[in-house]
Scaffold this motif. Structure first.
Motif, short mmCIF file in Angstrom:
data_model
loop_
_atom_site.label_atom_id
_atom_site.label_comp_id
_atom_site.label_asym_id
_atom_site.label_seq_id
_atom_site.Cartn_x
_atom_site.Cartn_y
_atom_site.Cartn_z
N TYR A 70 2.99 13.95 10.81
CA TYR A 70 2.47 12.99 9.84
C TYR A 70 0.94 13.10 9.81
CZ TYR A 70 7.05 10.76 10.65
OH TYR A 70 8.38 10.48 10.79
N GLU B 15 5.06 15.41 6.63
CA GLU B 15 5.12 14.25 5.75
C GLU B 15 3.71 13.72 5.57
OE1 GLU B 15 7.94 11.18 6.28
OE2 GLU B 15 9.61 12.53 6.77
N THR C 293 0.96 11.12 4.53
CA THR C 293 0.93 9.66 4.55
C THR C 293 -0.39 9.16 3.95
OG1 THR C 293 -0.20 9.39 6.67
CG2 THR C 293 2.19 9.73 6.74
N ARG D 88 7.85 3.69 7.50
CA ARG D 88 8.82 4.79 7.53
C ARG D 88 9.78 4.70 8.70
NH1 ARG D 88 5.97 10.03 4.89
NH2 ARG D 88 4.45 8.92 3.61
#
Length: 346
Positions: free
Chosen positions: A47, A65, A67, A78
């Motif tokens: 992240y 991912e 963010t 999440r």
């Protein structure tokens, strides 16, 4: 087997890695705003926010991912409703409250990644050897520099420049240059005070190569090595030799530390050696394992530690001698090998 897979094999539940140095160790990714979730099955999710996302896309074996910049707030959303292990030593109370406030159940863990980092891989040892080689070169050049009349701060700046000139990425920490009574402070700060003749000068410095660090201390004489100052130096050098001889696989950090204290204690100066014998070195200048009276470490091949006894006489002088060593199958190998013979500087 990748570092992530090795970590996953130690997990009972997903671990959220938030210490930047541990994220770097596991993925090679350097960022001030990233977290890595590692699941027991070996899956990993990285992240980070927009500023680092492009670089993160090149990281292998992880799912990225992106963010918001408020990383912990995004993770709270999440991971809501999930049970997640966290690094208790690195997650602040405020950050933990953010996650809990989002409905994440936190399980405190300590030292999971650090235990992996404590045993160096061949590639890591290569970087550490390179850093130590540069350290030897700079300390050797320093011994030929004039000391008397120059300030501690001037010499510290000379060392800072010398790292770059010798091929290092930079210093691993701010150099300690301390004469006389300042040398009796283990973590002394260089002063704008001129170094006189007839004293001891403690120099503790290290450099960085590809993120891996060196650490070395030598104590120099600004007059002929003789008399009381030489006796103190030789006492410290003997204690360091005892500590080095005790470093081997299976030895406890407590026992190695204790071996370095015998001679100094017999000389009546035990209370003037007030710190631990040493610490691990790698991506951080202080990491596992530790060599000190309260240590719970047990050494194994591949550990890299410092061996650095010292004697500190308040208002007078200090002496410390330090090498970084790697634990081998039958003892240890010095990575820093610059001479420990008493050296007079001008």
């Amino acid at each position: 087997m990748t570092r992530i897979v090795r970590l996953a094999a130690r997990l009972d539940e997903p671990l959220l890695v938030t210490a930047p140095v541990n994220v770097r160790y596991l993925t090679g990714f350097v960022s001030s705003n990233a977290a890595l979730q590692v699941d027991p099955a070996g899956d990993a999710t990285l992240y980070t926010d927009f500023r680092y996302a492009e670089a993160a896309r090149s990281v292998e074996d992880v799912k990225l991912e992106e963010t918001a910049r408020n990383l912990l707030g995004a993770l709270a959303e999440r991971l809501a409703g999930r049970r997640i292990a966290v690094e208790a030593a690195h997650l602040s109370l405020a950050s933990a409250d953010v996650l809990r406030g989002g409905g994440v159940e936190l399980v405190a863990t300590t030292g999971l990644v650090e235990a992996l980092r404590a045993v160096k891989e061949p590639g890591e040892l290569e970087h550490l050897r390179r850093a130590a080689t540069i350290s030897d070169r700079v300390f050797g050049e320093l011994a030929r520099e004039p000391f008397v009349g120059r300030t501690e701060a001037e010499l510290a700046w000379w060392i800072e420049q010398a790292w770059h000139e010798a091929g290092a990425d930079g210093p691993s920490f701010a150099a300690v240059v301390a004469f006389g009574e300042n040398g009796a402070r283990p973590h002394a700060h260089p002063r704008d005070a001129a170094i006189p003749e007839g004293t001891l000068v403690v120099v503790d410095a290290g450099c960085s190569v590809a993120g891996y660090l060196s650490d070395c201390t030598r104590t120099f004489f600004t007059a002929e090595p003789e008399g009381r100052l030489l006796e103190l130096y030789e006492l410290c050098l003997g204690a360091q030799g005892d500590g080095l001889a005790a470093v081997r696989p299976g030895a406890s950090g407590q026992d190695v530390d204790a071996a370095s204290r015998v001679a100094i204690g017999e000389a009546g100066l035990g209370e003037r050696y007030g710190h631990g014998l040493g610490h691990g070195v790698g991506l951080e200048i202080h990491e596992a394992p530790t060599l000190r009276p309260e240590s719970d470490s047990v050494l194994e091949p591949g550990n890299v530690v410092t061996v650095e006894p010292g004697i500190y006489l308040p208002g007078d002088v200090g002496v410390r001698i330090e090498d970084t060593v790697v634990v081998t199958d039958d003892g240890c190998e010095r990575l820093t090998t610059v001479t420990k013979e008493p050296i007079q500087v001008g």
